[in-house]
Structure formats: structure tokens, C-alpha cells
Write a protein that holds these residues in place. Structure first.
Motif, PDB file in Angstrom:
ATOM      1  N   GLN A  72      69.022  45.938  63.208  1.00  0.00           N
ATOM      2  CA  GLN A  72      68.599  44.981  64.226  1.00  0.00           C
ATOM      3  C   GLN A  72      68.607  43.553  63.689  1.00  0.00           C
ATOM      4  N   ILE A  73      68.175  43.386  62.456  1.00  0.00           N
ATOM      5  CA  ILE A  73      68.166  42.045  61.859  1.00  0.00           C
ATOM      6  C   ILE A  73      69.588  41.531  61.683  1.00  0.00           C
ATOM      7  N   LYS A  74      70.463  42.407  61.205  1.00  0.00           N
ATOM      8  CA  LYS A  74      71.849  42.014  60.973  1.00  0.00           C
ATOM      9  C   LYS A  74      72.558  41.657  62.275  1.00  0.00           C
ATOM     10  N   THR A  75      72.230  42.357  63.339  1.00  0.00           N
ATOM     11  CA  THR A  75      72.931  42.172  64.611  1.00  0.00           C
ATOM     12  C   THR A  75      72.298  41.108  65.491  1.00  0.00           C
ATOM     13  N   ASP A  76      70.943  41.083  65.549  1.00  0.00           N
ATOM     14  CA  ASP A  76      70.268  40.291  66.575  1.00  0.00           C
ATOM     15  C   ASP A  76      69.581  39.026  66.077  1.00  0.00           C
ATOM     16  N   VAL A  77      69.375  38.878  64.783  1.00  0.00           N
ATOM     17  CA  VAL A  77      68.690  37.690  64.267  1.00  0.00           C
ATOM     18  C   VAL A  77      69.731  36.659  63.839  1.00  0.00           C
ATOM     19  N   TRP A  96      65.686  35.528  67.607  1.00  0.00           N
ATOM     20  CA  TRP A  96      65.823  36.962  67.858  1.00  0.00           C
ATOM     21  C   TRP A  96      65.625  37.204  69.356  1.00  0.00           C
ATOM     22  N   ARG A  97      66.711  37.441  70.045  1.00  0.00           N
ATOM     23  CA  ARG A  97      66.693  37.724  71.477  1.00  0.00           C
ATOM     24  C   ARG A  97      65.884  36.695  72.264  1.00  0.00           C
ATOM     25  N   GLY A  98      66.098  35.427  71.932  1.00  0.00           N
ATOM     26  CA  GLY A  98      65.419  34.351  72.645  1.00  0.00           C
ATOM     27  C   GLY A  98      64.062  33.979  72.086  1.00  0.00           C
ATOM     28  N   HIS A  99      63.597  34.680  71.066  1.00  0.00           N
ATOM     29  CA  HIS A  99      62.299  34.396  70.443  1.00  0.00           C
ATOM     30  C   HIS A  99      62.537  33.685  69.113  1.00  0.00           C
ATOM     31  N   LYS A 100      61.819  32.622  68.851  1.00  0.00           N
ATOM     32  CA  LYS A 100      61.923  31.920  67.581  1.00  0.00           C
ATOM     33  C   LYS A 100      61.156  32.689  66.505  1.00  0.00           C
ATOM     34  N   VAL A 101      61.812  32.913  65.368  1.00  0.00           N
ATOM     35  CA  VAL A 101      61.210  33.617  64.241  1.00  0.00           C
ATOM     36  C   VAL A 101      61.574  32.890  62.949  1.00  0.00           C
ATOM     37  N   ALA A 102      60.918  33.273  61.863  1.00  0.00           N
ATOM     38  CA  ALA A 102      61.253  32.741  60.535  1.00  0.00           C
ATOM     39  C   ALA A 102      61.937  33.850  59.738  1.00  0.00           C
ATOM     40  N   LEU A 103      63.118  33.558  59.227  1.00  0.00           N
ATOM     41  CA  LEU A 103      63.892  34.514  58.433  1.00  0.00           C
ATOM     42  C   LEU A 103      63.873  34.072  56.976  1.00  0.00           C
ATOM     43  N   SER A 104      63.327  34.908  56.112  1.00  0.00           N
ATOM     44  CA  SER A 104      63.271  34.623  54.676  1.00  0.00           C
ATOM     45  C   SER A 104      64.280  35.495  53.948  1.00  0.00           C
ATOM     46  N   GLU A 105      65.059  34.859  53.090  1.00  0.00           N
ATOM     47  CA  GLU A 105      66.058  35.581  52.300  1.00  0.00           C
ATOM     48  C   GLU A 105      65.858  35.281  50.821  1.00  0.00           C
ATOM     49  N   LEU A 106      66.100  36.275  49.997  1.00  0.00           N
ATOM     50  CA  LEU A 106      65.969  36.115  48.551  1.00  0.00           C
ATOM     51  C   LEU A 106      66.871  34.985  48.063  1.00  0.00           C
ATOM     52  N   ARG A 112      63.679  38.877  42.494  1.00  0.00           N
ATOM     53  CA  ARG A 112      63.608  39.951  43.493  1.00  0.00           C
ATOM     54  C   ARG A 112      62.288  40.712  43.408  1.00  0.00           C
ATOM     55  N   GLU A 113      61.753  40.867  42.221  1.00  0.00           N
ATOM     56  CA  GLU A 113      60.474  41.568  42.076  1.00  0.00           C
ATOM     57  C   GLU A 113      59.365  40.821  42.808  1.00  0.00           C
ATOM     58  N   ASP A 114      59.357  39.491  42.687  1.00  0.00           N
ATOM     59  CA  ASP A 114      58.363  38.683  43.394  1.00  0.00           C
ATOM     60  C   ASP A 114      58.565  38.785  44.907  1.00  0.00           C
ATOM     61  N   PHE A 115      59.826  38.763  45.313  1.00  0.00           N
ATOM     62  CA  PHE A 115      60.165  38.851  46.736  1.00  0.00           C
ATOM     63  C   PHE A 115      59.661  40.176  47.326  1.00  0.00           C
ATOM     64  N   LEU A 116      59.905  41.262  46.620  1.00  0.00           N
ATOM     65  CA  LEU A 116      59.482  42.579  47.100  1.00  0.00           C
ATOM     66  C   LEU A 116      57.959  42.731  47.057  1.00  0.00           C
ATOM     67  N   HIS A 117      57.346  42.090  46.072  1.00  0.00           N
ATOM     68  CA  HIS A 117      55.882  42.110  46.019  1.00  0.00           C
ATOM     69  C   HIS A 117      55.304  41.413  47.246  1.00  0.00           C
ATOM     70  N   GLY A 118      55.893  40.252  47.614  1.00  0.00           N
ATOM     71  CA  GLY A 118      55.449  39.535  48.801  1.00  0.00           C
ATOM     72  C   GLY A 118      55.593  40.385  50.058  1.00  0.00           C
ATOM     73  N   LEU A 138      65.366  46.001  53.045  1.00  0.00           N
ATOM     74  CA  LEU A 138      65.500  45.969  51.599  1.00  0.00           C
ATOM     75  C   LEU A 138      66.956  45.782  51.192  1.00  0.00           C
ATOM     76  N   GLU A 139      67.868  46.341  52.008  1.00  0.00           N
ATOM     77  CA  GLU A 139      69.290  46.236  51.680  1.00  0.00           C
ATOM     78  C   GLU A 139      69.774  44.784  51.647  1.00  0.00           C
ATOM     79  N   GLY A 140      69.291  44.001  52.582  1.00  0.00           N
ATOM     80  CA  GLY A 140      69.725  42.607  52.648  1.00  0.00           C
ATOM     81  C   GLY A 140      68.728  41.620  52.097  1.00  0.00           C
ATOM     82  N   ASP A 141      67.657  42.118  51.470  1.00  0.00           N
ATOM     83  CA  ASP A 141      66.600  41.253  50.922  1.00  0.00           C
ATOM     84  C   ASP A 141      66.192  40.196  51.946  1.00  0.00           C
ATOM     85  N   SER A 142      65.771  40.661  53.116  1.00  0.00           N
ATOM     86  CA  SER A 142      65.398  39.770  54.214  1.00  0.00           C
ATOM     87  C   SER A 142      64.043  40.168  54.790  1.00  0.00           C
ATOM     88  N   ILE A 143      63.271  39.159  55.173  1.00  0.00           N
ATOM     89  CA  ILE A 143      61.979  39.358  55.817  1.00  0.00           C
ATOM     90  C   ILE A 143      61.924  38.460  57.046  1.00  0.00           C
TER      91      ILE A 143
END
Length: 346
Positions: A72-77, A96-106, A112-118, A138-143
Motif C-alpha cells: 500500500q505504501i509503495k502504490t498509494d503514498v 495517501w489517497r487525498g490525506h496528507k501524511v509524513a513519510l520517513s525513509e532511512l 538502520r538500527e536506530d531507525f528500526l528502534h524508532g 521493513l523492506e523499504g525502510d519506510s515509516i
């Protein structure tokens, strides 16, 4: 002589009554402003609180939805623009489908350890005091998280300087924000994931950047990449990084104890510490939040004793976050009662 006195009274009485009426009107306006902030835009306040676990609900949504996954993130965000960048991640304003969001990427594989801890902290600590998690992969290191247009607490002065928000630049609103800050510390120190310390807080600016200002003028904690657990009863303490910390903002126990002897800093010899480092920083953060608003001096006067205790050199003698929170709420109520008492006397 009696006629002269009567003339003076006839002149003074309307002036005094006019001043009293103006004072009462201003108090009523402050009350109405607070009610407006608390009640207007109710859909913007803690919208995810009623959702089931691992679900989210943005202000513009009617129903809760499961956390977004990789497909969903890969397709819609869709990224719109870069709005922030640090050592650990890049943050984009996204749609995301008309909604404003914040996308965080490594930002860099070495963090990466800090990113995953967060991410793990975001999952474990979902609460009205924490930024709302929308999805992750986790595959795309995205939140993906809820987007708050006002940005971090660093922007408070500029936001309140805007004409449409100037009426909110009061000691009431600012003390409420400071109380939110202490509430967040209390939550982290007594969280479902154990007693957590805000290690990404080695300067005032860095600390302020960890919190987001919501549309209804509350705070949520946003950056949880450095949130180690302490458990003094089991001897589990922390050190915030492996480099020497300096300056007056960090707690005394975070400073190299042998700096006066000329011995170079050694992480191996540096003693660990607990969550009371967060308590030491409360007065400085509150000082920033209160700014120079009218009535702020009275707030600082009432908070003097608890802030003095927060700055105790011995961390064991500092109050807990809950103690500070109780003091803040008591001060707020005390000042409101004092103002109410003045009005009753009039």
C-alpha cells in the motif's frame, strides 16, 4: 466642600466601573478562547484514540483503518516535498489517497538500527501523547505517520506570531503546552515498553525538535529513535551516545566527571545514568515554551520551587515526572483560582 467631594465621586465611579467591566470582559474572552481551542475542530483531537490496536484514523477520515503495509505504501503514498532531514532519516510531506501524511525513509544504512528502534517504539507506545503511526514497511525502510502542519515545537514562536493565532498567545495555552511536555515525559518514564529515557536531547534545540505542535495546540512526541530503557532496580542504566557531552543543558551526571583533572574522555570510564536526566531539562524547556507572554512571570514564580528541585545536582533528589506534572497542574489551577478570586472581589 461636600459638594466638591460629591462631584469627585460622581466622576471616579464611572471610571472605576468601566475599568472593572473591561477586566471582567478580558477574563471572559480568555476563557472563551480556551474553550474554542478545546472544542473547535474536535475531529483533529486524538482521533486515533478510539481505534483498535494496529489501526489509525487521520483527522480527515471517518473510520479507522489497519496500518498500511509495504504494498500500500509503495502504490498509494506519493511524495510531495522534503520537509526534514537528520542523520537517521529523511522526512517527506506525502499524500495517501487525498490525506496528507509524513513519510520517513532511512537516510543512511549505518543508522538502520536506530531507525528500526524508532519504529519499534512507535508501535509499542501508540497513545494520544505520541505521533500517530499510519503504516510502515521493513523492506523499504519506510515509516508513515500523521502529518502536523505546524511542525516541531521549535516553530512555536513563529506559529503564535501569525495573525490568526495571536489570540492564543496566552499564558494559559503556553502552560498547557509545557504541561503536555511533562505529561509525555511521565508517559515515557512509565510506559508499556518500560522506563524510557529521551537520549536525543543533548541541546535545547534538539529536544524541542522531538515534539510536534498539533492543530489544536497540544504536543505529541515524534522522534523515538534514541529511547533506551532503564531499570535502576536491576542495575540497568544508560549512556546517551559514546561521545563526550558538554554544556549546561545536559544534566551534571551526563558530563565527563574527570574533565577537571585533564584526563581525556573515555566512554568506558563514563558512569551511566537514569531517566532523571530528563527532569533536569524541564525548566529550560518550559522557559522556552512560556516565552515572554503576559502573565508568564507569575507562572515562573509559582513554578520556582519545583524547578529548583528539578535542578538538584543529585539526581536522586530530583522529583519524578509525575511529581512535576502534579505541580504544573496545581499551579495552573491556583492561578485560575486567584484570577477568579479577584473577579469575585470586584
Amino acid at each position: 466642600m461636600a459638594h466638591h467631594s460629591s462631584s469627585i465621586n460622581s466622576l471616579v465611579f464611572p471610571v472605576v466601573m468601566g475599568c472593572l467591566a473591561a477586566l471582567m470582559l478580558s477574563s471572559a474572552l480568555i476563557y472563551l478562547c480556551l474553550e474554542a481551542v478545546d472544542q473547535s475542530d474536535e475531529q483533529l483531537v486524538n482521533t486515533h484514540a478510539g481505534c483498535p490496536s494496529q489501526h489509525f484514523k487521520l483527522p480527515t477520515m471517518k473510520n479507522c483503518s489497519p496500518w498500511l503495509q509495504w504494498a500500500q505504501i509503495k502504490t498509494d503514498v506519493r511524495k510531495i516535498k522534503l520537509i526534514g532531514q537528520g542523520a537517521v532519516k529523511k522526512v517527506y510531506l506525502a499524500d495517501w489517497r487525498g490525506h496528507k501524511v509524513a513519510l520517513s525513509e532511512l537516510a543512511s544504512p549505518e543508522y538502520r538500527e536506530d531507525f528500526l528502534h524508532g519504529l519499534s517504539m512507535l508501535q509499542a507506545l501508540q497513545d494520544s501523547l505520541v505521533v500517530q503511526l499510519v503504516g510502515f514497511c521493513l523492506e523499504g525502510d519506510s515509516i508513515v505517520t500523521q502529518h502536523h502542519p505546524h511542525g516541531s515545537l521549535l516553530n512555536l514562536k513563529d506559529v503564535l506570531a501569525q495573525q490568526k493565532y495571536q489570540h492564543l498567545d496566552t499564558w494559559h495555552i503556553r502552560l498547557r503546552l509545557a504541561t503536555d511536555y511533562v505529561s509525555i515525559l511521565n508517559y515515557l518514564h512509565n510506559s508499556p515498553a518500560g522506563r524510557r529515557v529521551m537520549c536525543d536531547s543533548n541541546s535545547l534545540e534538539k529536544t524541542l525538535s522531538q515534539f510536534l505542535l498539533t492543530n489544536d495546540f497540544h504536543l505529541v512526541v515524534n522522534d523515538l529513535d534514541a529511547l533506551p530503557e532503564v531499570n535502576p532496580s536491576r542495575g540497568v542504566l544508560v549512556k546517551c551516545g559514546s561521545r563526550e557531552l558538554t554544556g549546561q543543558f545536559v544534566a551534571p551526571e551526563q558530563l565527563w566527571p574527570l574533565r577537571g583533572s585533564g584526563q581525556p574522555f573515555s566512554d568506558d570510564l563514563m558512569p551511566p545514568y537514569d531517566e532523571k536526566t530528563d527532569i533536569w531539562k524541564i525548566p529550560d524547556v518550559t522557559q522556552f515554551i512560556m516565552g515572554r507572554t503576559t502573565g508568564g512571570d507569575l507562572v515562573h514564580f509559582h513554578l520556582f520551587q519545583i524547578h529548583k528541585e528539578c535542578k538538584n545536582v543529585d539526581p536522586k533528589l530530583r522529583p519524578s515526572a509525575l511529581d512535576v506534572l502534579k505541580a504544573y497542574k496545581s499551579v495552573y489551577g491556583s492561578i485560575v483560582r486567584e484570577n477568579s478570586g479577584h473577579r469575585d472581589m470586584l
